[in-house]
Design an enzyme around this catalytic site. Structure first.
Site, PDB file in Angstrom:
ATOM      1  N   GLY A 147       1.545   2.432  10.416  1.00 56.64           N
ATOM      2  CA  GLY A 147       3.253   3.509  10.092  1.00 56.64           C
ATOM      3  C   GLY A 147       3.931   3.532  11.667  1.00 56.64           C
ATOM      4  O   GLY A 147       4.838   4.995  11.861  1.00 56.64           O
TER       5      GLY A 147
ATOM      6  N   LYS B 279       0.061   4.309  -0.336  1.00 59.30           N
ATOM      7  CA  LYS B 279      -0.439   5.548   0.113  1.00 59.30           C
ATOM      8  C   LYS B 279       0.430   6.925  -0.811  1.00 59.30           C
ATOM      9  O   LYS B 279      -0.330   6.204  -1.973  1.00 59.30           O
ATOM     10  CB  LYS B 279      -0.078   5.926   1.712  1.00 59.30           C
ATOM     11  CG  LYS B 279       0.324   4.159   2.439  1.00 59.30           C
ATOM     12  CD  LYS B 279      -0.065   5.397   3.791  1.00 59.30           C
ATOM     13  CE  LYS B 279       0.224   3.816   5.157  1.00 59.30           C
ATOM     14  NZ  LYS B 279      -0.029   4.000   6.136  1.00 59.30           N
TER      15      LYS B 279
ATOM     16  N   GLU C 175      -5.743  -4.675  10.190  1.00 54.20           N
ATOM     17  CA  GLU C 175      -4.869  -3.950  10.575  1.00 54.20           C
ATOM     18  C   GLU C 175      -4.638  -3.503  11.353  1.00 54.20           C
ATOM     19  O   GLU C 175      -5.728  -2.016  11.960  1.00 54.20           O
ATOM     20  CB  GLU C 175      -4.810  -2.755   9.516  1.00 54.20           C
ATOM     21  CG  GLU C 175      -4.275  -3.180   8.494  1.00 54.20           C
ATOM     22  CD  GLU C 175      -3.587  -3.008   7.278  1.00 54.20           C
ATOM     23  OE1 GLU C 175      -2.603  -3.230   6.438  1.00 54.20           O
ATOM     24  OE2 GLU C 175      -4.141  -1.343   7.293  1.00 54.20           O
TER      25      GLU C 175
ATOM     26  N   ASN D 158       0.739  -1.135   0.284  1.00 57.39           N
ATOM     27  CA  ASN D 158       0.264  -0.265  -0.511  1.00 57.39           C
ATOM     28  C   ASN D 158       0.561   1.273   0.265  1.00 57.39           C
ATOM     29  O   ASN D 158       1.407   1.603   1.210  1.00 57.39           O
ATOM     30  CB  ASN D 158      -1.280   0.215   1.172  1.00 57.39           C
ATOM     31  CG  ASN D 158      -1.894   1.370   1.502  1.00 57.39           C
ATOM     32  OD1 ASN D 158      -2.313   2.241   0.275  1.00 57.39           O
ATOM     33  ND2 ASN D 158      -1.694   1.853   2.088  1.00 57.39           N
TER      34      ASN D 158
ATOM     35  N   SER E 122       3.004  -2.925   9.999  1.00 55.79           N
ATOM     36  CA  SER E 122       4.611  -2.462  10.143  1.00 55.79           C
ATOM     37  C   SER E 122       5.175  -3.591   9.941  1.00 55.79           C
ATOM     38  O   SER E 122       6.078  -4.440  10.458  1.00 55.79           O
ATOM     39  CB  SER E 122       4.629  -2.062  12.410  1.00 55.79           C
ATOM     40  OG  SER E 122       4.333  -0.727  11.930  1.00 55.79           O
TER      41      SER E 122
ATOM     42  N   GLU F 138      -6.822   5.265   7.707  1.00 57.23           N
ATOM     43  CA  GLU F 138      -6.535   6.753   7.612  1.00 57.23           C
ATOM     44  C   GLU F 138      -7.539   6.821   6.488  1.00 57.23           C
ATOM     45  O   GLU F 138      -8.095   8.090   7.034  1.00 57.23           O
ATOM     46  CB  GLU F 138      -4.894   6.245   6.568  1.00 57.23           C
ATOM     47  CG  GLU F 138      -4.040   6.357   7.651  1.00 57.23           C
ATOM     48  CD  GLU F 138      -2.594   5.908   6.464  1.00 57.23           C
ATOM     49  OE1 GLU F 138      -2.762   5.808   5.390  1.00 57.23           O
ATOM     50  OE2 GLU F 138      -1.577   5.112   7.263  1.00 57.23           O
TER      51      GLU F 138
ATOM     52  N   HIS G 235      -8.947   1.620   4.918  1.00 56.66           N
ATOM     53  CA  HIS G 235      -7.842   1.753   5.428  1.00 56.66           C
ATOM     54  C   HIS G 235      -7.821   2.580   6.649  1.00 56.66           C
ATOM     55  O   HIS G 235      -8.870   3.341   6.579  1.00 56.66           O
ATOM     56  CB  HIS G 235      -7.158   2.417   4.610  1.00 56.66           C
ATOM     57  CG  HIS G 235      -5.102   2.030   5.214  1.00 56.66           C
ATOM     58  ND1 HIS G 235      -5.370   2.721   6.181  1.00 56.66           N
ATOM     59  CD2 HIS G 235      -4.272   1.237   4.804  1.00 56.66           C
ATOM     60  CE1 HIS G 235      -3.963   2.970   6.004  1.00 56.66           C
ATOM     61  NE2 HIS G 235      -3.618   1.612   5.614  1.00 56.66           N
TER      62      HIS G 235
HETATM   63  C1  PEP Z   1      -0.887  -0.517   5.678  1.00 54.04           C
HETATM   64  O1  PEP Z   1      -0.450   1.066   5.310  1.00 54.04           O
HETATM   65  O2  PEP Z   1      -1.476  -0.764   4.952  1.00 54.04           O
HETATM   66  C2  PEP Z   1       0.121  -0.639   6.375  1.00 54.04           C
HETATM   67  C3  PEP Z   1       0.454  -1.040   7.462  1.00 54.04           C
HETATM   68  O3  PEP Z   1       1.182   0.204   6.860  1.00 54.04           O
HETATM   69  P1  PEP Z   1       2.760   0.277   7.480  1.00 54.04           P
HETATM   70  O4  PEP Z   1       3.304  -0.952   6.937  1.00 54.04           O
HETATM   71  O5  PEP Z   1       3.748   1.650   7.002  1.00 54.04           O
HETATM   72  O6  PEP Z   1       2.277   0.033   8.851  1.00 54.04           O
END
Ligand code: PEP
Length: 258
Positions: free
Chosen positions: A178, A15, A172, A13, A218, A102, A100
């Site tokens: 992040g 972003k 998630e 992803n 992460s 975000e 997501h």
């Molecule tokens: C994501 O954007 O779905 C995500 C898991 O980000 P990160 O791996 O940076 O935590």
């Protein structure tokens, strides 16, 4: 639980990162690294709308599929700034990330709109990656299952069994996205197993066994092998680590070998 019943999917992803030349460069670097995953692990790059056509062209003939990061639920009309599912399929997009954290946090996404987007994506032939996960205070309050179970039920509401089977769920935990804080492999497994049990209660065990459930938060080159080895973790949705070809490849290879 039998992992062979479902597809392992490693999806990046991106972003709001990468211009078109940068997107092309990154995908050109990833392509040869992950070619051996063909037939074993589905490799996906979910990229900003402006990069979709470049990404589809760059990955043509390879085993990398391209996804969008959002989709509107209406077919067309007066929705300034929005992109429809048909616009995505016409470019050659295969996947779309929906709900997501975000989008939920900054753009007013709710389970109701996630459900509408999921239905629109499926109707157009896209594979939705539906994101669910609890906030830190919800985990600390001991209500992770309650929150995630409710999201799964509302986000999949009204989907047929066939549609549910095609849908990918990304677990998630919001506190892990992040932040560099990863859920432990046991925490990820516990919630992914709970999501599968929830799907079994909504449909049946065959549907639950067919649904790919990813972990995201992460995930990186160091922690991926342990997470991906868990029986109910069928892949990953990767943010930061998907922007570096070598790191992303380590995660793909862990899934190939897992
Ligand atoms: C994501 O954007 O779905 C995500 C898991 O980000 P990160 O791996 O940076 O935590």
């Amino acid at each position: 639980m039998n992992k062979d019943l479902r597809k392992a999917i490693i999806a990046g992803n991106w972003k709001m990162n990468k211009t078109r030349p940068e997107a092309k460069e990154l995908l050109e670097a990833i392509k040869p690294l992950v070619a051996n995953a063909q037939g074993k692990v589905e490799v996906v790059a979910c990229v900003p709308f402006t990069n979709l056509e470049t990404a589809v062209n760059t990955t043509a003939g390879s085993n990398i599929k391209i996804g969008a990061e959002n989709v509107h639920f209406e077919k067309s009309g007066a929705f300034t700034g929005e992109i429809s599912a048909d616009m995505l399929t016409e470019i050659g997009v295969t996947y779309v990330v929906i709900g997501h954290s975000e989008r939920r946090q900054y753009f007013g996404e709710t389970d109701e709109t996630v459900n509408k987007r999921t239905k629109a994506a499926l109707a157009a032939g896209l594979i939705p990656i539906v994101c669910v996960g609890e906030l830190l205070n919800e985990r600390e309050a001991g209500i992770t299952s309650e929150i995630v179970g409710k999201q799964v039920k509302l986000d999949l509401a009204g989907l047929t069994a066939d549609e549910a089977k095609k849908t990918v769920i990304a677990y998630e935990p919001v506190w892990a996205i992040g932040t560099g804080k990863t859920a432990t492999a046991d925490q990820a497994e516990e919630v992914c197993a709970f999501i599968r049990a929830t799907i079994a209660s909504l449909y049946d065990q065959a549907v639950a066994d067919a649904v790919t459930i990813q972990y995201g938060g992460s995930m990186n080159a160091k922690n991926c092998a342990e997470l991906l080895a868990k029986p109910n973790v069928d892949g990953g949705l990767i943010g930061g680590a998907s922007l570096k070809a070598d790191d992303f490849n380590v995660i793909v290879q862990a899934a190939v070998n897992g």
